[in-house]
Design an enzyme around this catalytic site. Structure first.
Site, mmCIF file in Angstrom:
data_model
loop_
_atom_site.group_PDB
_atom_site.id
_atom_site.type_symbol
_atom_site.label_atom_id
_atom_site.label_comp_id
_atom_site.label_asym_id
_atom_site.label_seq_id
_atom_site.Cartn_x
_atom_site.Cartn_y
_atom_site.Cartn_z
ATOM 1 N N HIS A 1 0.813 -1.215 0.000
ATOM 2 C CA HIS A 1 0.000 0.000 0.000
ATOM 3 C C HIS A 1 0.850 1.269 0.000
ATOM 4 C CE1 HIS A 1 -4.195 -1.623 1.152
ATOM 5 N NE2 HIS A 1 -3.512 -2.535 0.475
ATOM 6 N N HIS B 1 -1.914 -12.203 -2.233
ATOM 7 C CA HIS B 1 -3.023 -12.823 -1.509
ATOM 8 C C HIS B 1 -2.717 -14.257 -1.085
ATOM 9 C CE1 HIS B 1 -6.214 -9.793 -3.148
ATOM 10 N NE2 HIS B 1 -5.247 -9.228 -2.441
#
Length: 757
Positions: free
Chosen positions: A127, A289
């Site tokens: 992020h 993920h």
């Protein structure tokens, strides 16, 4: 769709409290005596004792703040601090050992999932770097902007305040030797390695910022709102994310609609604008993920306090305080989605791909109410261990955005290929992760540390080291003389040198004169560069280069990149001499040339200028701001101050350096000479300016005779209209500033020529 994590009520209450109670410096009696103009509505009070910007009163006022931010005085290390030297003194292995120890040392105030902070740190790193966008090069890991508003309070960054606090003991230990921006990326790399993944490399060299960047993140005024697409559904330039406060796309689907194919379209646009192709996109999502879980144990609106920017001072920069259950661990709330993608959330495996492609999925909702997906096969519903409660198990989950990779035909082909070839998958993720985390660092010469890969990748805009110039002072003078003897004019030489160097973007350190890519596709064909003229100048300079390099008497070689800059240098010195001034424009050789094979045409196309006010060029169809705002944006990308921008515009107009030789703003009777006529004539009260019949063009008439004297654009006239720019323009119009103008122009020009070095 409003996101529950951004506590609108708390923010509204905070603002209301200020409006109602006032500050400690205004008594209730004083407030009761305040009056407002007749006819005014509302309280007439915004925030008491708070200065308001000019944009508050006049929203259309040109904002020059971008040219004044990140002042050197903001840096507590001081102007003489050498970060490269400090970083190179660091024992990187020791830092990595400390991070590894931290990963498996759970803290009571924020316990780790699965006894490992690795997945948490990977999200923090992702992020931080993932705000990067190719259209203007802004965002990215550099500067450590995740520490500041608005990014530290974006809904998508919920709980990452804790990740950075977990890293604080390491930052405190090593201090200025490793920046926050480098440490955040390194923590992600070490986390991957800790969980069995072999990374491609790591480079230090990111300098920390000390204040928030001024970045346009979108038009919305509420977090998680999405109003950034045109009628055809095309995402507004230069944005990369689909919602305010998200890094990429809404994981629940487009605007919250669980449509995997629609989500695939959003993903493709978002990742393309981050310089990722389909293969890199698939690798990044699947690889990322593979680790960790999502958190949505309760409904955020019932449990979470305000984000860091709106939280109380006693929270000390932390936000999203959770009053439900333990407030962490199995009660953690971030995105509102809940669960892990794989059965082994702290190990590098291909389980994400096998789960995604093999299982059938049905829609459900998390405890927080978010749309997500679980396998239809109920025997799989106890396949994933709980992150905190021993003996408790769950179903693996997918988001709508995950399912996009299964239902989109192109993404699925890649997913199936990666599943069949784990090593190809591993290498694809390793390279994509490296690109993600290093994309905003510019060329590899900016990369520091022993873990920098030896291979120079094409997205780093490599240059052939063998072509670097080694000319001495005598060679410089000889080449300048040859250039001035050619058939090239001062204006042509200046325009091409400017076009070469001014492609630079300070935001991601791409472009610039080094490499001479103005002679290559796609830059040679950009409209702003007037391809026909550029080809003519390059052809002449190449002939001079070949003659010099092939000369029996030459002991040195010159690159085309250096010769292009030197052409501008020679032209400016001649133009100053023709105007009666003497100036020596500094020139430092050593640039090299790139080849077409070293240039990623698609990636480099994103640097194409849709506006360059310095050349009075503006493409209304492609530009996302007004001409004057785009001028400031470009000046910001060139790391210019207000005076530097001002003197460059005035000088380039005097040098007749406009796009295609257009005469707008060439306020002089001697175009091609370097003088301050632009400012003198712009500020001349004998001229009155009027809009012409052509949109964006103004005409200057003699106030007495009515004779038309000049034409100009808004970019020209703003230097007389805007009070701040006029103040600087007045300095350069002084009778006593003629030599100063020439010297300041030469200094600003030299700065631009060397921005990429």
């Amino acid at each position: 769709m409003k996101h529950p994590l951004f506590n609108q009520k708390v923010l509204a209450g905070f603002v209301s409290m200020l409006l109602i109670s006032g500050s400690a410096f205004a008594s209730n009696n004083e407030k009761s005596e305040m009056t407002k103009p007749k006819g005014a509505v509302g309280t007439g009070v915004a925030l008491e004792n708070q200065a308001r910007t000019n944009q508050f009163w006049w929203p259309d006022q040109l904002n020059l703040s971008a040219l004044r931010d990140h002042d050197k005085r903001s840096n507590p290390y001081g102007e003489n601090f050498d970060y490269a030297k400090a970083f190179n003194s660091l024992d990187l292995d020791k830092v990595k050992l400390d991070i590894n120890a931290l990963l498996t040392t759970s803290q009571d105030w924020w316990p780790s999932d699965y006894s490992n902070y690795g997945p948490f740190f990977i999200r923090m790193t992702w992020h931080s770097a993932g705000t990067y966008r190719t259209l203007d090069g802004r965002g990215g890991a550099g500067g450590g902007q995740q520490r500041f508003e608005p990014l530290n309070s974006w809904p998508d960054n919920a709980s990452l305040d804790k990740a950075r606090r977990l890293l604080w003991p390491i930052k405190m230990k090593y201090g200025e030797a490793i920046s926050w921006s480098d440490l955040i990326v390194l923590a992600g790399n070490v986390s991957l390695e800790n969980m069995g993944f072999k990374t491609y490399g790591f480079a230090g060299g990111r300098h920390d910022d000390w204040e928030p960047d001024m970045v346009y993140w979108g038009p919305e005024i509420e977090m998680l709102a999405s109003d950034r697409e045109d009628n055809g559904g095309k995402l507004q330039r230069p944005l990369g994310a689909t919602h305010m406060g998200l890094i990429y796309v809404n994981p629940e689907g487009p605007k919250g609609v669980p449509d995997p194919l629609g989500s695939a379209k959003n993903i493709r646009v978002a990742f393309e604008r981050m310089a990722m192709n389909d293969e890199e996109t698939l690798a990044l999502i699947a690889g990322g993920h593979t680790f960790g879980k999502m958190h949505g144990a309760h409904k955020p609106k019932d449990c979470l306090g305000a984000e860091p920017a709106a939280a109380g001072i006693e929270e000390q920069g932390l936000g999203w305080k959770n009053k439900c259950g333990k407030g962490h661990s199995e009660d953690t709330i971030t995105s509102g989605l809940e669960g892990a993608w794989t059965q082994a959330p702290t190990k590098w495996t291909s389980l994400y791909l096998s789960n995604l492609l093999t299982f059938e999925w049905k829609q459900t909702r998390s405890p927080a109410g978010a749309i997500q997906w679980i396998p239809t096969d109920e025997s799989l519903h106890k396949a994933v261990p709980d992150a905190h409660v021993k003996g408790k198990f769950h179903a693996p989950v997918m988001t709508t955005a995950d399912l996009a990779l299964k239902y989109d035909p192109e993404y699925r082909k890649i997913a199936e290929r990666f599943l069949a070839d784990p090593e190809e998958y591993r290498l694809a993720f390793a390279k994509a992760w490296y690109k993600l985390t290093h994309r905003d660092m510019g060329p590899s010469r900016n990369f520091l540390g022993k873990e920098v890969p030896k291979e120079s990748l094409i997205w780093q805009d490599p240059i052939d080291d063998k072509t670097q110039s080694n000319i001495d002072a005598d060679g410089v003078q000889e080449l300048k003389a040859q250039i001035l003897k050619s058939n090239l004019t001062v204006s042509e030489l200046v325009r091409v040198a400017w076009a070469s160097a001014a492609s630079y973007r300070h935001s991601d350190m791409r472009g610039g004169a080094n490499g001479a890519r103005i002679a290559l596709s796609p830059q040679k064909d950009w409209s702003v560069n007037n391809p026909a003229e550029t080809a003519k100048v390059i052809k002449t300079l190449k002939a001079i280069q070949e003659d010099y390099n092939d000369s029996l008497f030459s002991k040195s070689k010159v690159s085309l990149a250096d010769l292009i800059v030197l052409g501008g240098t020679a032209a400016i010195e001649k133009a100053a001499k023709d105007a009666g001034f003497t100036v020596s424009v500094p020139f430092n050789a050593g640039r090299g040339d790139a080849t077409q094979a070293m240039t990623d045409i698609n990636a480099f196309s994103l640097l194409e200028l849709t506006s360059d006010g310095f050349r009075n060029y503006f493409d209304a169809q492609q530009s996302y701001k007004s001409p004057v705002d785009m001028l400031v944006d470009k000046a910001d990308q060139l790391n210019l101050s207000v005076p530097e921008m001002t003197v460059l515009v005035g000088g380039l107009r005097a040098l007749d350096a406009n796009y295609k030789g257009l005469k707008h703003g060439v306020l002089t009777s001697t175009p091609g000479t370097l003088n301050n006529d632009f400012f003198v004539n712009l500020l001349d009260m004998s001229t009155v300016w009027k809009k012409s019949s052509t949109d964006g063009i103004y005409e200057g008439f003699d106030r007495q005779s009515g004779h038309k004297k000049w034409t100009a654009t808004s970019v020209d006239l703003v230097f007389g209209s805007n009070s701040e720019l006029r103040a600087v323009s007045e300095v350069y119009a002084f009778d006593t500033s003629k030599q100063k103008f020439v010297e300041d122009f030469a200094a600003a020009w030299t700065k631009v020529m060397n921005l990429d070095r």
